[in-house]
Scaffold this motif. Structure first.
Motif, PDB file in Angstrom:
ATOM      1  N   MET A  63       0.818  -1.210   0.000  1.00  0.00           N
ATOM      2  CA  MET A  63       0.000   0.000   0.000  1.00  0.00           C
ATOM      3  C   MET A  63       0.854   1.263   0.000  1.00  0.00           C
ATOM      4  SD  MET A  63      -2.986  -1.055   2.722  1.00  0.00           S
ATOM      5  CE  MET A  63      -3.747   0.545   2.565  1.00  0.00           C
ATOM      6  N   ALA A  64       1.946   1.224   0.751  1.00  0.00           N
ATOM      7  CA  ALA A  64       2.802   2.406   0.874  1.00  0.00           C
ATOM      8  C   ALA A  64       3.530   2.747  -0.412  1.00  0.00           C
ATOM      9  CB  ALA A  64       3.812   2.194   1.997  1.00  0.00           C
ATOM     10  N   SER A  65       3.634   1.813  -1.310  1.00  0.00           N
ATOM     11  CA  SER A  65       4.362   2.048  -2.558  1.00  0.00           C
ATOM     12  C   SER A  65       3.491   2.673  -3.636  1.00  0.00           C
ATOM     13  CB  SER A  65       4.938   0.720  -3.077  1.00  0.00           C
ATOM     14  OG  SER A  65       3.896  -0.162  -3.469  1.00  0.00           O
ATOM     15  N   MET A  66       2.230   2.939  -3.340  1.00  0.00           N
ATOM     16  CA  MET A  66       1.297   3.440  -4.342  1.00  0.00           C
ATOM     17  C   MET A  66       0.663   4.754  -3.913  1.00  0.00           C
ATOM     18  SD  MET A  66      -0.711  -0.118  -4.948  1.00  0.00           S
ATOM     19  CE  MET A  66       0.217  -1.648  -5.089  1.00  0.00           C
ATOM     20  N   GLN A  67       0.062   5.421  -4.873  1.00  0.00           N
ATOM     21  CA  GLN A  67      -0.713   6.619  -4.600  1.00  0.00           C
ATOM     22  C   GLN A  67      -2.192   6.236  -4.508  1.00  0.00           C
ATOM     23  OE1 GLN A  67       0.540   9.748  -3.993  1.00  0.00           O
ATOM     24  NE2 GLN A  67       2.508   8.648  -4.054  1.00  0.00           N
ATOM     25  N   TRP A  68      -2.902   6.914  -3.600  1.00  0.00           N
ATOM     26  CA  TRP A  68      -4.322   6.632  -3.356  1.00  0.00           C
ATOM     27  C   TRP A  68      -5.111   7.936  -3.499  1.00  0.00           C
ATOM     28  CZ3 TRP A  68      -5.637   1.529  -2.199  1.00  0.00           C
ATOM     29  CH2 TRP A  68      -4.554   0.676  -1.937  1.00  0.00           C
ATOM     30  N   PRO A  69      -5.310   8.388  -4.713  1.00  0.00           N
ATOM     31  CA  PRO A  69      -5.882   9.725  -4.924  1.00  0.00           C
ATOM     32  C   PRO A  69      -7.327   9.887  -4.495  1.00  0.00           C
ATOM     33  CG  PRO A  69      -5.725   8.525  -6.999  1.00  0.00           C
ATOM     34  CD  PRO A  69      -4.999   7.702  -5.972  1.00  0.00           C
ATOM     35  N   ARG A  70      -8.082   8.761  -4.352  1.00  0.00           N
ATOM     36  CA  ARG A  70      -9.499   8.880  -4.031  1.00  0.00           C
ATOM     37  C   ARG A  70      -9.872   8.221  -2.705  1.00  0.00           C
ATOM     38  NH1 ARG A  70     -13.057   7.148  -9.109  1.00  0.00           N
ATOM     39  NH2 ARG A  70     -14.658   7.901  -7.668  1.00  0.00           N
ATOM     40  N   LEU A  71      -8.913   7.619  -2.023  1.00  0.00           N
ATOM     41  CA  LEU A  71      -9.230   6.881  -0.803  1.00  0.00           C
ATOM     42  C   LEU A  71      -9.686   7.829   0.304  1.00  0.00           C
ATOM     43  CD1 LEU A  71      -9.226   3.944   0.242  1.00  0.00           C
ATOM     44  CD2 LEU A  71      -7.019   4.448   1.312  1.00  0.00           C
ATOM     45  N   ARG A  72     -10.883   7.548   0.824  1.00  0.00           N
ATOM     46  CA  ARG A  72     -11.460   8.385   1.872  1.00  0.00           C
ATOM     47  C   ARG A  72     -11.573   7.661   3.208  1.00  0.00           C
ATOM     48  NH1 ARG A  72     -14.417  12.851   0.034  1.00  0.00           N
ATOM     49  NH2 ARG A  72     -15.875  12.633   1.765  1.00  0.00           N
ATOM     50  N   GLU A  73     -11.684   6.330   3.185  1.00  0.00           N
ATOM     51  CA  GLU A  73     -11.832   5.569   4.418  1.00  0.00           C
ATOM     52  C   GLU A  73     -10.909   4.356   4.392  1.00  0.00           C
ATOM     53  OE1 GLU A  73     -15.812   4.566   5.459  1.00  0.00           O
ATOM     54  OE2 GLU A  73     -16.651   6.470   4.758  1.00  0.00           O
ATOM     55  N   LEU A  74     -10.102   4.219   5.440  1.00  0.00           N
ATOM     56  CA  LEU A  74      -9.192   3.080   5.569  1.00  0.00           C
ATOM     57  C   LEU A  74      -9.335   2.466   6.951  1.00  0.00           C
ATOM     58  CD1 LEU A  74      -6.816   1.302   4.598  1.00  0.00           C
ATOM     59  CD2 LEU A  74      -5.273   3.055   5.531  1.00  0.00           C
ATOM     60  N   THR A  75      -9.546   1.145   6.981  1.00  0.00           N
ATOM     61  CA  THR A  75      -9.612   0.399   8.231  1.00  0.00           C
ATOM     62  C   THR A  75      -8.640  -0.770   8.156  1.00  0.00           C
ATOM     63  OG1 THR A  75     -11.955   0.937   8.557  1.00  0.00           O
ATOM     64  CG2 THR A  75     -11.080  -0.928   9.790  1.00  0.00           C
ATOM     65  N   LEU A  76      -7.763  -0.868   9.150  1.00  0.00           N
ATOM     66  CA  LEU A  76      -6.824  -1.988   9.254  1.00  0.00           C
ATOM     67  C   LEU A  76      -7.068  -2.683  10.586  1.00  0.00           C
ATOM     68  CD1 LEU A  76      -3.549  -0.274   7.952  1.00  0.00           C
ATOM     69  CD2 LEU A  76      -5.074  -1.801   6.697  1.00  0.00           C
ATOM     70  N   THR A  77      -7.235  -4.006  10.541  1.00  0.00           N
ATOM     71  CA  THR A  77      -7.598  -4.758  11.739  1.00  0.00           C
ATOM     72  C   THR A  77      -6.717  -5.990  11.891  1.00  0.00           C
ATOM     73  OG1 THR A  77      -9.913  -4.051  11.519  1.00  0.00           O
ATOM     74  CG2 THR A  77      -9.472  -5.960  12.924  1.00  0.00           C
ATOM     75  N   GLY A  78      -6.177  -6.188  13.099  1.00  0.00           N
ATOM     76  CA  GLY A  78      -5.383  -7.380  13.368  1.00  0.00           C
ATOM     77  C   GLY A  78      -4.175  -7.074  14.224  1.00  0.00           C
ATOM     78  N   ALA A  79      -3.226  -8.003  14.237  1.00  0.00           N
ATOM     79  CA  ALA A  79      -2.014  -7.839  15.047  1.00  0.00           C
ATOM     80  C   ALA A  79      -1.212  -6.629  14.580  1.00  0.00           C
ATOM     81  CB  ALA A  79      -1.161  -9.099  14.960  1.00  0.00           C
ATOM     82  N   ARG A  80      -0.690  -5.861  15.539  1.00  0.00           N
ATOM     83  CA  ARG A  80       0.117  -4.697  15.179  1.00  0.00           C
ATOM     84  C   ARG A  80       1.395  -5.161  14.475  1.00  0.00           C
ATOM     85  NH1 ARG A  80       0.349   0.599  17.064  1.00  0.00           N
ATOM     86  NH2 ARG A  80      -1.125   0.100  18.733  1.00  0.00           N
ATOM     87  N   TRP A  81       1.727  -4.481  13.402  1.00  0.00           N
ATOM     88  CA  TRP A  81       2.959  -4.803  12.679  1.00  0.00           C
ATOM     89  C   TRP A  81       4.166  -4.444  13.535  1.00  0.00           C
ATOM     90  CZ3 TRP A  81      -0.888  -1.568  10.713  1.00  0.00           C
ATOM     91  CH2 TRP A  81      -0.732  -0.213  11.021  1.00  0.00           C
ATOM     92  N   SER A  82       5.232  -5.197  13.404  1.00  0.00           N
ATOM     93  CA  SER A  82       6.402  -4.985  14.263  1.00  0.00           C
ATOM     94  C   SER A  82       7.709  -4.820  13.491  1.00  0.00           C
ATOM     95  CB  SER A  82       6.561  -6.164  15.235  1.00  0.00           C
ATOM     96  OG  SER A  82       6.709  -7.376  14.516  1.00  0.00           O
ATOM     97  N   ASP A  83       7.677  -4.973  12.175  1.00  0.00           N
ATOM     98  CA  ASP A  83       8.929  -4.941  11.415  1.00  0.00           C
ATOM     99  C   ASP A  83       8.861  -4.020  10.207  1.00  0.00           C
ATOM    100  OD1 ASP A  83       7.104  -6.446  10.064  1.00  0.00           O
ATOM    101  OD2 ASP A  83       8.473  -8.080   9.546  1.00  0.00           O
ATOM    102  N   LEU A  84       8.163  -2.901  10.358  1.00  0.00           N
ATOM    103  CA  LEU A  84       8.097  -1.948   9.254  1.00  0.00           C
ATOM    104  C   LEU A  84       9.416  -1.213   9.116  1.00  0.00           C
ATOM    105  CD1 LEU A  84       4.520  -0.450   9.724  1.00  0.00           C
ATOM    106  CD2 LEU A  84       5.238  -2.316   8.235  1.00  0.00           C
ATOM    107  N   SER A  85       9.736  -0.816   7.899  1.00  0.00           N
ATOM    108  CA  SER A  85      11.017  -0.162   7.639  1.00  0.00           C
ATOM    109  C   SER A  85      10.960   1.340   7.869  1.00  0.00           C
ATOM    110  CB  SER A  85      11.452  -0.443   6.194  1.00  0.00           C
ATOM    111  OG  SER A  85      10.479   0.043   5.280  1.00  0.00           O
ATOM    112  N   MET A  86       9.775   1.889   8.113  1.00  0.00           N
ATOM    113  CA  MET A  86       9.629   3.330   8.311  1.00  0.00           C
ATOM    114  C   MET A  86       8.440   3.593   9.222  1.00  0.00           C
ATOM    115  SD  MET A  86       7.975   4.460   4.629  1.00  0.00           S
ATOM    116  CE  MET A  86       9.227   3.595   3.692  1.00  0.00           C
ATOM    117  N   PRO A  87       8.368   4.776   9.843  1.00  0.00           N
ATOM    118  CA  PRO A  87       7.227   5.097  10.700  1.00  0.00           C
ATOM    119  C   PRO A  87       5.923   5.061   9.907  1.00  0.00           C
ATOM    120  CG  PRO A  87       9.024   6.651  11.056  1.00  0.00           C
ATOM    121  CD  PRO A  87       9.394   5.845   9.861  1.00  0.00           C
ATOM    122  N   PRO A  88       4.832   4.637  10.540  1.00  0.00           N
ATOM    123  CA  PRO A  88       3.551   4.550   9.838  1.00  0.00           C
ATOM    124  C   PRO A  88       3.087   5.863   9.218  1.00  0.00           C
ATOM    125  CG  PRO A  88       3.447   3.311  11.873  1.00  0.00           C
ATOM    126  CD  PRO A  88       4.754   4.042  11.884  1.00  0.00           C
TER     127      PRO A  88
END
Length: 242
Positions: A63-88
């Motif tokens: 998701m982070a590698s793309m542009q989201w020009p029309r996205l208005r609502e985002l919901t993420l559910t589940g275990a918190r990520w622990s190995d991201l390469s950059m701040p959310p």
């Protein structure tokens, strides 16, 4: 891959997609499931307006590698990520039209979750028209709270799932071997730290709904006073505490 996208036969006008899993299920396991979601995201990221997905490092990075020009609502559910390469805050920045951000993140920790926007990171608030923000296991030192825009109308700082749901699942034989974060000592912000979160927020004149979940202590009076003075237009206040 690009070839997969070419063969993915869906209308380019699709605007809403939701992929739901039970709260006790961990991140995506099957390679085929993960691949299908990645292909779908590649094919629809420019037209989606509402998106709900389970958490998972691969999906978040895609998701982070793309542009989201029309996205208005985002919901993420589940275990918190622990190995991201950059701040959310950077991962979600290609979503300038976002109005609703819901992070239902389950933690297996004795401390607040990692901040969306760490104090030592220089960035800008990427959602100038945000209206609804929900973050589970909030971090009192998260810079995202001090940059909330005046458009915000709903703020939810709760445990996910609610503490009562934790206890119900833990006592059920059906879930005895379930998600390890559902445990009696799972972290919950105390009144003092929740007050610190709210003190860090700007004066939100349009905020009409506030939901918080916390562990009551001797500082609870200060928390309630902060709510009364900081958010004068509240119409709905939900307090869950133990």
């Amino acid at each position: 891959t690009e070839d997969d996208v070419d063969r993915f036969d869906i209308p380019i006008t699709i605007t809403t997609f939701s992929h739901r899993r039970h709260v006790l299920q961990r991140a995506l396991h099957l390679p085929s499931e993960l691949h299908a979601l990645e292909v779908f995201i590649l094919a629809t990221h420019t037209c989606l307006e509402t998106l709900s997905l389970p958490t998972g490092p691969s999906i978040i990075k895609t998701m982070a590698s793309m542009q989201w020009p029309r996205l208005r609502e985002l919901t993420l559910t589940g275990a918190r990520w622990s190995d991201l390469s950059m701040p959310p805050i950077f991962l979600f920045s290609p979503m300038p039209c976002l109005r609703v951000l819901v992070l239902n993140l389950i933690d297996n920790a004795h401390s607040p979750g990692p901040p969306i926007w760490p104090c030592n990171v220089t960035a800008y608030f990427p959602w100038p028209e945000l209206e609804h923000l929900s973050i589970s296991n909030a971090n009192p030192d998260d810079q995202v709270f001090s940059h909330l825009p005046p458009t915000l109308r709903r703020l939810s700082l709760r445990q996910y799932p609610h503490r009562c749901v934790h206890e119900s699942m833990r006592s059920s034989t059906r879930y005895n071997s379930g998600f390890e974060a559902l445990r009696e000592d799972a972290f919950l912000l105390r009144s003092y730290h929740m007050a610190k979160v709210l003190k860090g927020c700007p004066q939100l004149e349009r905020l009409v709904k506030l939901e918080i979940e916390y562990r009551a202590d001797e500082e609870e009076h200060d928390l309630l006073t902060e709510i009364a003075t900081k958010f004068p237009q509240l119409r709905s206040l939900v307090l869950r505490y133990i």
